[in-house]
Scaffold this motif. Sequence first.
Motif, PDB file in Angstrom:
ATOM      1  N   TYR A  96       0.843  -1.190   0.000  1.00 56.33           N
ATOM      2  CA  TYR A  96       0.000   0.000   0.000  1.00 56.33           C
ATOM      3  C   TYR A  96       0.881   1.245   0.000  1.00 56.33           C
ATOM      4  O   TYR A  96       1.765   1.380   0.829  1.00 56.33           O
ATOM      5  N   PRO A  97       0.631   2.180  -0.915  1.00 57.21           N
ATOM      6  CA  PRO A  97       1.420   3.414  -0.912  1.00 57.21           C
ATOM      7  C   PRO A  97       0.957   4.340   0.206  1.00 57.21           C
ATOM      8  O   PRO A  97      -0.195   4.296   0.625  1.00 57.21           O
ATOM      9  N   ASP A  98       1.872   5.176   0.682  1.00 58.38           N
ATOM     10  CA  ASP A  98       1.448   6.202   1.615  1.00 58.38           C
ATOM     11  C   ASP A  98       0.782   7.313   0.812  1.00 58.38           C
ATOM     12  O   ASP A  98       0.721   7.256  -0.420  1.00 58.38           O
ATOM     13  N   LEU A  99       0.280   8.323   1.498  1.00 57.25           N
ATOM     14  CA  LEU A  99      -0.479   9.370   0.815  1.00 57.25           C
ATOM     15  C   LEU A  99       0.379  10.119  -0.201  1.00 57.25           C
ATOM     16  O   LEU A  99      -0.082  10.424  -1.308  1.00 57.25           O
ATOM     17  N   ALA A 100       1.629  10.401   0.128  1.00 58.30           N
ATOM     18  CA  ALA A 100       2.507  11.118  -0.805  1.00 58.30           C
ATOM     19  C   ALA A 100       2.743  10.297  -2.077  1.00 58.30           C
ATOM     20  O   ALA A 100       2.690  10.829  -3.191  1.00 58.30           O
ATOM     21  N   ALA A 101       2.975   9.009  -1.927  1.00 57.68           N
ATOM     22  CA  ALA A 101       3.190   8.147  -3.098  1.00 57.68           C
ATOM     23  C   ALA A 101       1.916   8.045  -3.933  1.00 57.68           C
ATOM     24  O   ALA A 101       1.972   8.042  -5.168  1.00 57.68           O
ATOM     25  N   ALA A 102       0.761   7.958  -3.271  1.00 59.05           N
ATOM     26  CA  ALA A 102      -0.513   7.888  -3.999  1.00 59.05           C
ATOM     27  C   ALA A 102      -0.716   9.159  -4.826  1.00 59.05           C
ATOM     28  O   ALA A 102      -1.185   9.095  -5.965  1.00 59.05           O
ATOM     29  N   ARG A 103      -0.351  10.312  -4.266  1.00 50.72           N
ATOM     30  CA  ARG A 103      -0.437  11.579  -5.013  1.00 50.72           C
ATOM     31  C   ARG A 103       0.431  11.533  -6.261  1.00 50.72           C
ATOM     32  O   ARG A 103       0.037  12.012  -7.315  1.00 50.72           O
ATOM     33  N   GLU A 104       1.622  10.985  -6.123  1.00 52.39           N
ATOM     34  CA  GLU A 104       2.527  10.904  -7.273  1.00 52.39           C
ATOM     35  C   GLU A 104       2.020   9.916  -8.320  1.00 52.39           C
ATOM     36  O   GLU A 104       2.116  10.175  -9.516  1.00 52.39           O
ATOM     37  N   LEU A 105       1.479   8.788  -7.863  1.00 54.51           N
ATOM     38  CA  LEU A 105       0.982   7.769  -8.784  1.00 54.51           C
ATOM     39  C   LEU A 105      -0.290   8.207  -9.502  1.00 54.51           C
ATOM     40  O   LEU A 105      -0.512   7.857 -10.659  1.00 54.51           O
ATOM     41  N   HIS A 106      -1.149   8.942  -8.798  1.00 56.02           N
ATOM     42  CA  HIS A 106      -2.459   9.336  -9.343  1.00 56.02           C
ATOM     43  C   HIS A 106      -2.757  10.801  -9.022  1.00 56.02           C
ATOM     44  O   HIS A 106      -3.647  11.114  -8.226  1.00 56.02           O
ATOM     45  N   PRO A 107      -2.058  11.717  -9.678  1.00 61.94           N
ATOM     46  CA  PRO A 107      -2.275  13.143  -9.403  1.00 61.94           C
ATOM     47  C   PRO A 107      -3.674  13.627  -9.799  1.00 61.94           C
ATOM     48  O   PRO A 107      -4.140  14.647  -9.298  1.00 61.94           O
ATOM     49  N   GLU A 108      -4.333  12.891 -10.652  1.00 62.10           N
ATOM     50  CA  GLU A 108      -5.691  13.264 -11.060  1.00 62.10           C
ATOM     51  C   GLU A 108      -6.694  13.149  -9.909  1.00 62.10           C
ATOM     52  O   GLU A 108      -7.822  13.644  -9.997  1.00 62.10           O
ATOM     53  N   LEU A 109      -6.298  12.510  -8.819  1.00 61.36           N
ATOM     54  CA  LEU A 109      -7.182  12.335  -7.656  1.00 61.36           C
ATOM     55  C   LEU A 109      -6.830  13.301  -6.521  1.00 61.36           C
ATOM     56  O   LEU A 109      -7.087  13.022  -5.349  1.00 61.36           O
ATOM     57  N   THR A 110      -6.297  14.446  -6.866  1.00 62.39           N
ATOM     58  CA  THR A 110      -5.835  15.414  -5.861  1.00 62.39           C
ATOM     59  C   THR A 110      -6.913  15.768  -4.846  1.00 62.39           C
ATOM     60  O   THR A 110      -6.641  15.825  -3.647  1.00 62.39           O
ATOM     61  N   ARG A 111      -8.124  16.016  -5.301  1.00 65.80           N
ATOM     62  CA  ARG A 111      -9.196  16.383  -4.349  1.00 65.80           C
ATOM     63  C   ARG A 111      -9.464  15.262  -3.353  1.00 65.80           C
ATOM     64  O   ARG A 111      -9.717  15.516  -2.176  1.00 65.80           O
ATOM     65  N   LEU A 112      -9.373  14.039  -3.789  1.00 63.20           N
ATOM     66  CA  LEU A 112      -9.566  12.898  -2.900  1.00 63.20           C
ATOM     67  C   LEU A 112      -8.423  12.807  -1.886  1.00 63.20           C
ATOM     68  O   LEU A 112      -8.651  12.622  -0.694  1.00 63.20           O
ATOM     69  N   TRP A 113      -7.185  12.966  -2.366  1.00 57.68           N
ATOM     70  CA  TRP A 113      -6.035  12.910  -1.451  1.00 57.68           C
ATOM     71  C   TRP A 113      -6.092  14.058  -0.432  1.00 57.68           C
ATOM     72  O   TRP A 113      -5.754  13.869   0.742  1.00 57.68           O
ATOM     73  N   ASP A 114      -6.535  15.240  -0.879  1.00 59.10           N
ATOM     74  CA  ASP A 114      -6.677  16.373   0.045  1.00 59.10           C
ATOM     75  C   ASP A 114      -7.705  16.064   1.132  1.00 59.10           C
ATOM     76  O   ASP A 114      -7.516  16.414   2.292  1.00 59.10           O
ATOM     77  N   ALA A 115      -8.796  15.406   0.756  1.00 60.03           N
ATOM     78  CA  ALA A 115      -9.833  15.056   1.728  1.00 60.03           C
ATOM     79  C   ALA A 115      -9.309  14.043   2.748  1.00 60.03           C
ATOM     80  O   ALA A 115      -9.624  14.135   3.937  1.00 60.03           O
ATOM     81  N   VAL A 116      -8.513  13.092   2.289  1.00 59.95           N
ATOM     82  CA  VAL A 116      -7.923  12.116   3.216  1.00 59.95           C
ATOM     83  C   VAL A 116      -7.009  12.845   4.199  1.00 59.95           C
ATOM     84  O   VAL A 116      -7.062  12.608   5.408  1.00 59.95           O
ATOM     85  N   ARG A 117      -6.191  13.740   3.688  1.00 54.98           N
ATOM     86  CA  ARG A 117      -5.283  14.506   4.558  1.00 54.98           C
ATOM     87  C   ARG A 117      -6.064  15.306   5.602  1.00 54.98           C
ATOM     88  O   ARG A 117      -5.730  15.297   6.790  1.00 54.98           O
TER      89      ARG A 117
END
Length: 91
Positions: free
Chosen positions: A49-70
Motif C-alpha cells: 500500500y502506498p502512503d499518501l505522498a506516493a498515492a499523489r505521485e501515482l495518481h495526481p488526477e485524484l488530488t481532491r480525494l487525497w486532500d480530503a484524506v489529509r
Amino acid sequence: MSTMDDLRRTEVDGLRVTWGLLQHHLIAIVAVHNEHDTSPVVSFSPGNYPDLAAARELHPELTRLWDAVRREFWTRLIPPQTQVARRRAWA
C-alpha cells in the motif's frame, strides 16, 4: 508494512477511498472505488500500500480525494477546538 490499526473511508466527487493508519501515523491507501457502482478505480496489493505522498505521485488526477484524506487524518489526529476552548487558550 505492519498491520493497519483500522480502515477508514473518505468520499469525494463520486469516489470512495479506503485507507488506514500504519503505526498510528502513516496513511496507507488501500483502494479507490466508484461510489455509485463500487467498481474499482485504483487498488493496491496488501503489503504494498502506498502512503499518501506516493498515492499523489501515482495518481495526481485524484488530488481532491487525497486532500480530503489529509484533512480527515489531521482532524482525527488533532480534533478542532470549540470556540470557547479557543478563547480560553488565548485568555
